[in-house]
Motif scaffolding. Structure first.
Motif, PDB file in Angstrom:
ATOM      1  N   THR A 167       9.786  -1.820 -15.820  1.00 56.80           N
ATOM      2  CA  THR A 167      10.539  -1.114 -14.769  1.00 56.80           C
ATOM      3  C   THR A 167       9.931  -1.232 -13.375  1.00 56.80           C
ATOM      4  O   THR A 167      10.572  -0.861 -12.397  1.00 56.80           O
ATOM      5  CB  THR A 167      10.645   0.387 -15.094  1.00 56.80           C
ATOM      6  N   VAL A 169       7.399   0.595 -12.468  1.00 56.45           N
ATOM      7  CA  VAL A 169       6.893   1.935 -12.172  1.00 56.45           C
ATOM      8  C   VAL A 169       6.054   2.406 -13.353  1.00 56.45           C
ATOM      9  O   VAL A 169       6.307   2.033 -14.503  1.00 56.45           O
ATOM     10  CB  VAL A 169       8.056   2.932 -11.930  1.00 56.45           C
ATOM     11  N   TYR A 171       4.680   6.033 -15.194  1.00 55.25           N
ATOM     12  CA  TYR A 171       5.237   7.385 -15.244  1.00 55.25           C
ATOM     13  C   TYR A 171       4.239   8.435 -15.734  1.00 55.25           C
ATOM     14  O   TYR A 171       3.166   8.129 -16.238  1.00 55.25           O
ATOM     15  CB  TYR A 171       6.468   7.397 -16.141  1.00 55.25           C
ATOM     16  N   LEU A 314       2.273  -1.441  -8.012  1.00 53.36           N
ATOM     17  CA  LEU A 314       3.492  -1.875  -7.330  1.00 53.36           C
ATOM     18  C   LEU A 314       3.661  -3.365  -7.573  1.00 53.36           C
ATOM     19  O   LEU A 314       2.666  -4.103  -7.608  1.00 53.36           O
ATOM     20  CB  LEU A 314       3.382  -1.657  -5.817  1.00 53.36           C
ATOM     21  N   ARG A 423      11.391   9.581 -10.925  1.00 53.49           N
ATOM     22  CA  ARG A 423      11.654   8.406 -10.090  1.00 53.49           C
ATOM     23  C   ARG A 423      10.957   8.482  -8.733  1.00 53.49           C
ATOM     24  O   ARG A 423      10.173   7.604  -8.364  1.00 53.49           O
ATOM     25  CB  ARG A 423      13.169   8.261  -9.898  1.00 53.49           C
ATOM     26  N   ARG A 426       6.855   8.800  -8.649  1.00 54.32           N
ATOM     27  CA  ARG A 426       6.048   7.662  -9.050  1.00 54.32           C
ATOM     28  C   ARG A 426       6.503   6.339  -8.442  1.00 54.32           C
ATOM     29  O   ARG A 426       5.706   5.393  -8.387  1.00 54.32           O
ATOM     30  CB  ARG A 426       6.022   7.547 -10.581  1.00 54.32           C
ATOM     31  N   TRP A 427       7.761   6.220  -7.993  1.00 54.98           N
ATOM     32  CA  TRP A 427       8.228   4.979  -7.361  1.00 54.98           C
ATOM     33  C   TRP A 427       8.113   5.082  -5.849  1.00 54.98           C
ATOM     34  O   TRP A 427       7.320   4.388  -5.221  1.00 54.98           O
ATOM     35  CB  TRP A 427       9.663   4.677  -7.783  1.00 54.98           C
ATOM     36  N   GLN A 428       8.894   5.969  -5.237  1.00 55.87           N
ATOM     37  CA  GLN A 428       8.839   6.098  -3.788  1.00 55.87           C
ATOM     38  C   GLN A 428       7.454   6.555  -3.324  1.00 55.87           C
ATOM     39  O   GLN A 428       6.926   6.064  -2.325  1.00 55.87           O
ATOM     40  CB  GLN A 428       9.902   7.092  -3.307  1.00 55.87           C
ATOM     41  N   ARG A 430       4.593   5.969  -4.732  1.00 55.73           N
ATOM     42  CA  ARG A 430       3.625   4.877  -4.837  1.00 55.73           C
ATOM     43  C   ARG A 430       3.780   3.909  -3.655  1.00 55.73           C
ATOM     44  O   ARG A 430       2.787   3.423  -3.093  1.00 55.73           O
ATOM     45  CB  ARG A 430       3.828   4.151  -6.166  1.00 55.73           C
ATOM     46  N   ARG A 569       5.293  -8.891 -12.102  1.00 54.74           N
ATOM     47  CA  ARG A 569       4.465  -7.727 -12.433  1.00 54.74           C
ATOM     48  C   ARG A 569       3.275  -8.130 -13.285  1.00 54.74           C
ATOM     49  O   ARG A 569       2.184  -7.574 -13.145  1.00 54.74           O
ATOM     50  CB  ARG A 569       5.322  -6.665 -13.123  1.00 54.74           C
TER      51      ARG A 569
END
Length: 586
Positions: A167, A169, A171, A314, A423, A426-428, A430, A569
């Motif tokens: 993904t 990301v 979590y 990332l 979401r 941990r995504w935005q 990071r 990744r």
């Protein structure tokens, strides 16, 4: 300052003996100069300058107590802007202080004396990433999981690696490294030489849904947005605000303009793309300076820097372009604002709710896991059998654990929590934590004062961006009238303006087509990266992977390589492995 390293030693240990070496390790990993350092037998702390040269908020008193702020902290009162008063307040009652703070930050306090303590306050959304690592001699706390991984021998966490490859990301409390854990949002931590206590100080999910009309919701939202904009006006002398063709950046910029902020808007991309064309028009309507950055290609040095900035958590190929754009702006601008979290007001992810979002019933967790977390292709086969996990059941478990406290609340509340806590954190968060190492950044729409209002708006008003369109129409009509990237305006639909929404037909047709037409894996066209090739490379040395499966994945067997995103990744993890190997601790 965005990167810091702190340490509190156990009673039988001396922090001063090894902390200097740990600081050198951090400098090597992050390639940043030290801004401030303090160390004694019990406590050590070092902060590092950002890429743009900006430093940290730091103060200390006559008794040897100190305070450090990483990121951007926005106090509720003017007196708390005084670092000395802030330090005194933290020593008196850190929990009470935390409830007076907002923003994107970590606040650390070193308490000297016969019973030394390290206090750590994480920001309300957990967006500014802070990690801890327990070692034999004490506890480390840092804004960098990679730095903590480099301080002592470490292994790659196979669960986190599978999440990341599938993904992009990682979590819950996991980092890419076993034993390095992310601290939770809105929490006050107290570390002593033999204990650790943590207490939550805020949750956005306790907001009570108001009974109000659509126009009342729109006015209340506008008031919260402009108040948030006013609260950040003045924290920078030359800020730059992202502006694209969508909703979120335009509501941010409209609020900033209304608040009286002097700022420049910015966009990047191809010169004929909708975002670029629409942002130019919006800047003219707002009457603000506008900066355009053409597309940038990833270079090997920028990909390496992206690995370090993102701690390997990332996708370095994706973030390298973001990094290059921000680096180009460091010479003319000292702060970056963006519209992240604006989508929460528009009921993001609510398309997965097949009924009234205000209904109180358990969320269909498996459906959300399938739609939002399980990748198109599984990466588990790349791992040794003992390390493999079933991604569907795993992500369902992540959702179930996150939503435990919300099962007796509305579908809207449960989906909001999934989006914000899983979401966005941990995504935005990071991405923002990486960018803040280049220059200061903030998402004003994610401030507590905004989220408290957004989550109290009746779900029917938020669905399909209705309250946002009403708000823009009432308070920023000229901005609302500029078409969105899909061609229709950001105003409420009415019979007399129905013709302006004709582009919606094409938009929804394209979405349907994207779902039913087969998707092609591979490198795609126009992608420039120094990471992808047909050999597994150094990643085979990481003992969680299946070497034969990696070789097949990277080969052109059967005419196509593996999924390009997963490939990049994997290369990001390989970059981390190389960095740690050069530190002689992998």
């Amino acid at each position: 300052m965005s990167t810091f390293l702190a340490f509190i030693a156990k009673r039988s240990q001396d922090a001063a003996k090894t902390f200097a070496t740990d600081v050198e390790t951090a400098q090597s990993v992050k390639r940043r100069s030290v801004d401030v350092i303090r160390v004694n037998a019990a406590l050590g702390m070092a902060a590092f300058k950002r890429m743009d040269g900006s430093g940290s908020v730091f103060t200390e008193d006559a008794n040897g107590n100190w305070l450090l702020i990483a990121g951007t902290c926005i106090p509720a009162s003017a007196k708390l802007r005084d670092p000395a008063f802030l330090l005194a307040s933290a020593l008196d009652d850190p929990y009470k202080l935390a409830r007076e703070l907002d923003g994107f930050f970590a606040l650390l306090v070193g308490e000297a004396g016969p019973n030394p303590k390290l206090h750590v306050i994480t920001d309300p959304n957990g967006s500014f990433h802070v990690y801890s690592r327990v070692v034999d001699s004490g506890v480390f706390v840092s804004s960098s999981s990679l730095v903590l991984a480099a301080t002592r021998p470490v292994s790659i966490d196979p669960v986190a690696a599978q999440e990341f490859i599938a993904t992009g990301v990682i979590y819950e409390e996991r980092s890419l490294y076993s034993g390095v854990r992310k601290l939770p949002p809105a929490t006050v931590h107290e570390y002593t030489q033999d204990s650790h206590r943590a207490k939550n100080y805020w949750s956005p999910f306790e907001s009570r849904t108001e009974r109000e009309s659509m126009l009342e919701s729109a006015d209340r939202l506008w008031e919260a947005l402009t108040a948030a904009a006013k609260s950040v006006t003045g924290i920078a002398s030359s800020p730059i605000c992202d502006l694209t063709g969508g909703y979120d950046s335009r509501i941010l910029n409209a609020a900033c303009k209304h608040a009286g902020m002097a700022f420049t808007t910015t966009v990047s991309g191809g010169p004929s793309t909708p975002d670029v064309l629409i942002s130019r028009k919006l800047a003219q309507v707002l009457d603000v300076p506008h900066s355009y950055t053409p597309p940038v290609a990833q270079e090997p040095h920028s990909i390496d820097e992206a690995v370090r900035l993102g701690d390997g958590e990332l996708d370095a190929t994706e973030y390298a372009c973001v990094y290059e754009v921000h680096k180009r702006h460091t010479s003319g601008f000292d702060f970056s604002f963006n519209g992240s979290y604006g989508e929460v007001a528009r009921g993001y992810w609510w398309e997965l709710l097949d009924r009234d979002p205000s209904v109180i019933r358990p969320l269909d967790i498996d459906r959300v896991a399938d739609a939002r977390f399980v990748g198109l292709t599984s990466s588990s086969g790349l791992f040794l059998k003992d390390n493999r996990i079933d991604l569907r059941s795993h992500f369902s478990g992540v959702l179930r654990r996150t939503l435990e406290s919300q099962i007796d609340r509305s579908l809207a509340s449960q989906m909001d929590m999934a989006y914000i806590r899983i979401r966005m954190q941990r995504w935005q968060g990071r991405i923002a934590s990486a960018t803040d190492q280049v220059r200061p950044c903030l998402s004003p729409l994610g401030l507590r004062r905004v989220l408290d209002v957004v989550l109290s708006i009746p779900p029917a008003h938020r669905r399909r961006s209705r309250v946002v369109r009403h708000m823009l129409d009432r308070h920023a009509h000229r901005v609302a009238n500029v078409p969105l990237e899909h061609g229709y305006p950001a105003v409420p639909f009415k019979i007399r303006n129905g013709h302006r929404f004709a582009p919606l037909l094409g938009y929804y047709a394209s979405r349907v087509a994207a779902r039913v037409l087969p998707r092609r894996a591979g490198l795609g066209s126009g992608v420039q990266t120094g990471l992808a090739n047909d050999r597994p490379g150094d990643i085979v040395a990481i003992p969680i992977f299946d070497e034969a499966a990696l070789a097949k994945f990277f080969s052109n067997e059967n005419g196509s390589r593996g999924d390009f995103g997963a490939m990049c990744r994997l290369r990001t993890i390989e970059g981390v492995h190389q960095i740690l190997s050069r530190s002689s601790i992998d």
